[in-house]
Structure formats: structure tokens, C-alpha cells
Enzyme design. Structure first.
Site, PDB file in Angstrom:
ATOM      1  N   LYS A  50       0.803  -1.200   0.000  1.00  0.00           N
ATOM      2  CA  LYS A  50       0.000   0.000   0.000  1.00  0.00           C
ATOM      3  C   LYS A  50       0.851   1.271   0.000  1.00  0.00           C
ATOM      4  O   LYS A  50       0.371   2.354  -0.321  1.00  0.00           O
ATOM      5  CB  LYS A  50      -0.872   0.036   1.279  1.00  0.00           C
ATOM      6  CG  LYS A  50      -1.784  -1.132   1.479  1.00  0.00           C
ATOM      7  CD  LYS A  50      -2.511  -0.951   2.846  1.00  0.00           C
ATOM      8  CE  LYS A  50      -3.196  -2.217   3.285  1.00  0.00           C
ATOM      9  NZ  LYS A  50      -3.709  -2.087   4.665  1.00  0.00           N
ATOM     10  N   GLY A  51       2.107   1.139   0.406  1.00  0.00           N
ATOM     11  CA  GLY A  51       2.905   2.311   0.778  1.00  0.00           C
ATOM     12  C   GLY A  51       3.119   3.367  -0.283  1.00  0.00           C
ATOM     13  O   GLY A  51       3.393   4.516   0.038  1.00  0.00           O
ATOM     14  N   ASP A 110       7.459   2.911  -2.096  1.00  0.00           N
ATOM     15  CA  ASP A 110       7.727   3.996  -1.165  1.00  0.00           C
ATOM     16  C   ASP A 110       9.181   3.989  -0.709  1.00  0.00           C
ATOM     17  O   ASP A 110       9.837   5.009  -0.675  1.00  0.00           O
ATOM     18  CB  ASP A 110       6.774   3.914   0.044  1.00  0.00           C
ATOM     19  CG  ASP A 110       6.713   2.519   0.670  1.00  0.00           C
ATOM     20  OD1 ASP A 110       7.412   1.604   0.201  1.00  0.00           O
ATOM     21  OD2 ASP A 110       5.945   2.342   1.636  1.00  0.00           O
ATOM     22  N   ASP A 113      14.381  -1.074   1.086  1.00  0.00           N
ATOM     23  CA  ASP A 113      14.975  -1.402   2.382  1.00  0.00           C
ATOM     24  C   ASP A 113      15.869  -2.632   2.205  1.00  0.00           C
ATOM     25  O   ASP A 113      16.984  -2.520   1.703  1.00  0.00           O
ATOM     26  CB  ASP A 113      13.813  -1.620   3.370  1.00  0.00           C
ATOM     27  CG  ASP A 113      14.236  -1.869   4.787  1.00  0.00           C
ATOM     28  OD1 ASP A 113      15.125  -1.177   5.283  1.00  0.00           O
ATOM     29  OD2 ASP A 113      13.657  -2.761   5.439  1.00  0.00           O
ATOM     30  N   LYS A 141      17.094   3.140   1.714  1.00  0.00           N
ATOM     31  CA  LYS A 141      17.767   2.911   3.009  1.00  0.00           C
ATOM     32  C   LYS A 141      18.873   1.874   2.758  1.00  0.00           C
ATOM     33  O   LYS A 141      18.718   0.692   3.068  1.00  0.00           O
ATOM     34  CB  LYS A 141      16.725   2.330   3.974  1.00  0.00           C
ATOM     35  CG  LYS A 141      16.759   2.887   5.379  1.00  0.00           C
ATOM     36  CD  LYS A 141      15.978   2.008   6.326  1.00  0.00           C
ATOM     37  CE  LYS A 141      14.521   2.324   6.450  1.00  0.00           C
ATOM     38  NZ  LYS A 141      13.813   1.428   7.366  1.00  0.00           N
ATOM     39  N   PHE A 162      13.283   3.804  11.332  1.00  0.00           N
ATOM     40  CA  PHE A 162      11.967   3.473  10.789  1.00  0.00           C
ATOM     41  C   PHE A 162      11.208   4.766  10.490  1.00  0.00           C
ATOM     42  O   PHE A 162      11.054   5.622  11.358  1.00  0.00           O
ATOM     43  CB  PHE A 162      11.178   2.608  11.773  1.00  0.00           C
ATOM     44  CG  PHE A 162       9.991   1.970  11.128  1.00  0.00           C
ATOM     45  CD1 PHE A 162      10.144   0.852  10.316  1.00  0.00           C
ATOM     46  CD2 PHE A 162       8.723   2.500  11.290  1.00  0.00           C
ATOM     47  CE1 PHE A 162       9.055   0.280   9.677  1.00  0.00           C
ATOM     48  CE2 PHE A 162       7.621   1.928  10.669  1.00  0.00           C
ATOM     49  CZ  PHE A 162       7.794   0.811   9.864  1.00  0.00           C
ATOM     50  N   VAL A 163      10.767   4.916   9.245  1.00  0.00           N
ATOM     51  CA  VAL A 163      10.139   6.175   8.840  1.00  0.00           C
ATOM     52  C   VAL A 163       8.658   5.986   8.507  1.00  0.00           C
ATOM     53  O   VAL A 163       8.242   4.904   8.071  1.00  0.00           O
ATOM     54  CB  VAL A 163      10.874   6.817   7.642  1.00  0.00           C
ATOM     55  CG1 VAL A 163      12.239   7.318   8.053  1.00  0.00           C
ATOM     56  CG2 VAL A 163      11.008   5.840   6.481  1.00  0.00           C
ATOM     57  N   ASP A 169       3.848   3.532   6.557  1.00  0.00           N
ATOM     58  CA  ASP A 169       3.042   3.298   7.759  1.00  0.00           C
ATOM     59  C   ASP A 169       3.800   2.575   8.867  1.00  0.00           C
ATOM     60  O   ASP A 169       4.813   1.929   8.633  1.00  0.00           O
ATOM     61  CB  ASP A 169       1.849   2.410   7.409  1.00  0.00           C
ATOM     62  CG  ASP A 169       2.283   0.970   7.138  1.00  0.00           C
ATOM     63  OD1 ASP A 169       3.169   0.780   6.301  1.00  0.00           O
ATOM     64  OD2 ASP A 169       1.760   0.052   7.793  1.00  0.00           O
ATOM     65  N   ARG A 175       0.043   6.841   7.458  1.00  0.00           N
ATOM     66  CA  ARG A 175       0.197   6.937   6.002  1.00  0.00           C
ATOM     67  C   ARG A 175      -0.239   8.315   5.490  1.00  0.00           C
ATOM     68  O   ARG A 175       0.242   8.787   4.466  1.00  0.00           O
ATOM     69  CB  ARG A 175      -0.673   5.885   5.295  1.00  0.00           C
ATOM     70  CG  ARG A 175      -0.203   4.453   5.485  1.00  0.00           C
ATOM     71  CD  ARG A 175      -0.927   3.554   4.485  1.00  0.00           C
ATOM     72  NE  ARG A 175      -0.852   2.147   4.823  1.00  0.00           N
ATOM     73  CZ  ARG A 175       0.169   1.342   4.529  1.00  0.00           C
ATOM     74  NH1 ARG A 175       1.226   1.834   3.918  1.00  0.00           N
ATOM     75  NH2 ARG A 175       0.143   0.077   4.862  1.00  0.00           N
TER      76      ARG A 175
HETATM   77  P1  IMP Z   1      12.064  -4.390   1.544  1.00  0.00           P
HETATM   78  O1  IMP Z   1      11.366  -5.545   0.914  1.00  0.00           O
HETATM   79  O2  IMP Z   1      12.725  -4.789   2.845  1.00  0.00           O
HETATM   80  O3  IMP Z   1      13.002  -3.634   0.635  1.00  0.00           O
HETATM   81  O4  IMP Z   1      10.998  -3.396   2.061  1.00  0.00           O
HETATM   82  C1  IMP Z   1      10.171  -2.715   1.280  1.00  0.00           C
HETATM   83  C2  IMP Z   1       8.861  -2.508   1.999  1.00  0.00           C
HETATM   84  O5  IMP Z   1       9.021  -2.521   3.419  1.00  0.00           O
HETATM   85  C3  IMP Z   1       8.346  -1.153   1.653  1.00  0.00           C
HETATM   86  O6  IMP Z   1       7.425  -1.275   0.606  1.00  0.00           O
HETATM   87  C4  IMP Z   1       7.680  -0.698   2.923  1.00  0.00           C
HETATM   88  O7  IMP Z   1       6.317  -1.061   2.896  1.00  0.00           O
HETATM   89  C5  IMP Z   1       8.331  -1.469   4.039  1.00  0.00           C
HETATM   90  N1  IMP Z   1       9.291  -0.639   4.797  1.00  0.00           N
HETATM   91  C6  IMP Z   1      10.630  -0.740   4.780  1.00  0.00           C
HETATM   92  N2  IMP Z   1      11.208   0.180   5.586  1.00  0.00           N
HETATM   93  C7  IMP Z   1      10.177   0.886   6.105  1.00  0.00           C
HETATM   94  C8  IMP Z   1      10.116   2.012   7.008  1.00  0.00           C
HETATM   95  O8  IMP Z   1      11.119   2.568   7.489  1.00  0.00           O
HETATM   96  N3  IMP Z   1       8.871   2.479   7.303  1.00  0.00           N
HETATM   97  C9  IMP Z   1       7.728   1.923   6.792  1.00  0.00           C
HETATM   98  N4  IMP Z   1       7.745   0.888   5.942  1.00  0.00           N
HETATM   99  C10 IMP Z   1       8.958   0.364   5.610  1.00  0.00           C
HETATM  100 MG    MG Z   2       5.102  -1.042   1.244  1.00  0.00          MG
END
Ligand code: IMP
Ligand code: MG
Length: 198
Positions: A50-51, A110, A113, A141, A162-163, A169, A175
Site C-alpha cells: 500500500k505504501g 515507497d 529497504d 535505506k 523506521f520512517v 506506515d 500513512r
Molecule cells: P524491503 O522488501 O525490505 O526492501 O521493504 C520494502 C517494503 O518494506 C516497503 O514497501 C515498505 O512497505 C516497508 N518498509 C521498509 N522500511 C520501512 C520504514 O522505514 N517504514 C515503513 N515501511 C517500511
Molecule cells: Mg510497502
């Protein structure tokens, strides 16, 4: 202070990182960058739910100012559940619903990570027949990366905290904030503060 305390989240405060005006300027610049890489003026944008819903809404309207014709679709991917750390596996909650065969697709999220979500999204789009997939994230990040993936377009690079806000969210809270903030937890007894690790 959090804008509202009508929730059951652990005690925390929000430290503002990027104002609404700063985000607006950066999203406009990203749209110009993307338009410059879209010579035929046609693009399928796939936004990860959703982000990225707020980012998509703003970026898409800026792209319209550059005469880009957009087809918009969504991909529902989830790796966090209600936590502030990645579960390590990505679940497909909603698949693509427009034809991607032979198309150039811009996948947006969004935040980048660990890299699991974006990597899974790119693979899915290719499986649907996309000719080329470019990626765009509002936040990067890099300190948290588990898969060595980079995005083609990045709004801002952030440290390992964490943002929330602007679509991002914490268990579906925050959000709607027009700015982006770091969520900092506060221990009740001592008043000591801790950045939430993600
Ligand atoms: P990844 O799969 O670990 O790269 O993470 C991507 C997803 O994790 C993003 O679409 C976000 O929904 C969530 N996410 C990662 N870091 C944060 C954060 O700091 N705040 C909120 N959501 C996060
Ligand atoms: Mg997301």
C-alpha cells in the site's frame, strides 16, 4: 509529539525528516528525470501497495505536465505485516491486471529497504512479459540491504531508522501525514529514546 494518541501503538514520538514542500520539489524533479528517459511518451506505472499510493498520486500528476501518457496499475506485495522489521519473505496479495507484454514498465515503491520487495516485483513484471522494467523509489535505506539491488530513480537516501508518513506506515498508522518522519520509541519508565530498527 505524534499528531494523535488515539491508538494502541508503543509510546513514541515523530522526528520530522522531510517537509511536504521538500517532498513536492523532489517528486517534481523525479518526474522530469523519468520523462527524460521515456522517449515515446508512453509508460505503464505499477505502484506497490500500500505504501506508494501517495507517491504515485503526486508523481503521476507531475508526469502529466511532461505529456507522458500513463497506464496505472497496482501490485499488492507485503513483507512487513504489522511489524517494523521485514519478515524476510514477500507475499503477493494483488497481482497485475493490465497487459504488460512488450511494454516498458516503471515499478514504484515507497522505500527500498532489504531489497526483497523490489526484486520480487521486478521478477513478477518480467513474468508478465514486460520488455523492460525501470524502478523508482521515494526513499532508499542502503544500510539495510540484503539483496544487492539499486533503484533507477531515488527521491531521498535515509539512514537506518523506521520512517512514516507520505504513504509509509507503522501498522497502517501515519500513512496520511503530508511529511516524512522518523518514528522514535520512548521507554515509559526512564523516558529514554530509541530509534525503531527496521
Ligand atoms: P524491503 O522488501 O525490505 O526492501 O521493504 C520494502 C517494503 O518494506 C516497503 O514497501 C515498505 O512497505 C516497508 N518498509 C521498509 N522500511 C520501512 C520504514 O522505514 N517504514 C515503513 N515501511 C517500511
Ligand atoms: Mg510497502
Amino acid at each position: 509529539m505524534p499528531p494523535s494518541t488515539a491508538h494502541n501503538l508503543p509510546r513514541h514520538r515523530l522526528k520530522r525528516l522531510f517537509s511536504a514542500r521538500r517532498i513536492e520539489r523532489r517528486v517534481a524533479a523525479l518526474a522530469a528525470e523519468i520523462a527524460g528517459n521515456t522517449p515515446r511518451g508512453e509508460l505503464v506505472i505499477v505502484a506497490i501497495l500500500k505504501g506508494s499510493y501517495v507517491f504515485l498520486a503526486d508523481l503521476a500528476r507531475h508526469l502529466a505536465n511532461h505529456d507522458i501518457h500513463l497506464v496505472v496499475d497496482f501490485l499488492g506485495l507485503s513483507s512487513y505485516g504489522g511489524n517494523t522489521t521485514s519478515s524476510g519473505s514477500v507475499t503477493v496479495r494483488q497481482d497485475i491486471s493490465v497487459p504488460l507484454q512488450g511494454k516498458t514498465v516503471l515499478l514504484m515503491d515507497d522505500i527500498l529497504d532489504t531489497g526483497l520487495t523490489l526484486t520480487c516485483g521486478v521478477a513478477l513484471l518480467k513474468k508478465h512479459g514486460a520488455r523492460a522494467v525501470r524502478t523508482c523509489v521515494l526513499l532508499d535505506k542502503p544500510a539495510r540491504r540484503r539483496i544487492p539491488v539499486t533503484a533507477d530513480h531515488v527521491g531521498f537516501t535515509v539512514d537506518d531508522g523506521f520512517v512514516v508518513g507520505y504513504g509509509l506506515d507503522y501498522d497502517n498508522h501515519y500513512r496520511h501525514l503530508p511529511y516524512i518522519a522518523e518514528l522514535i520509541t520512548q521507554r515509559r519508565s526512564t523516558g529514554a529514546r530509541q530509534g525503531v530498527r527496521s
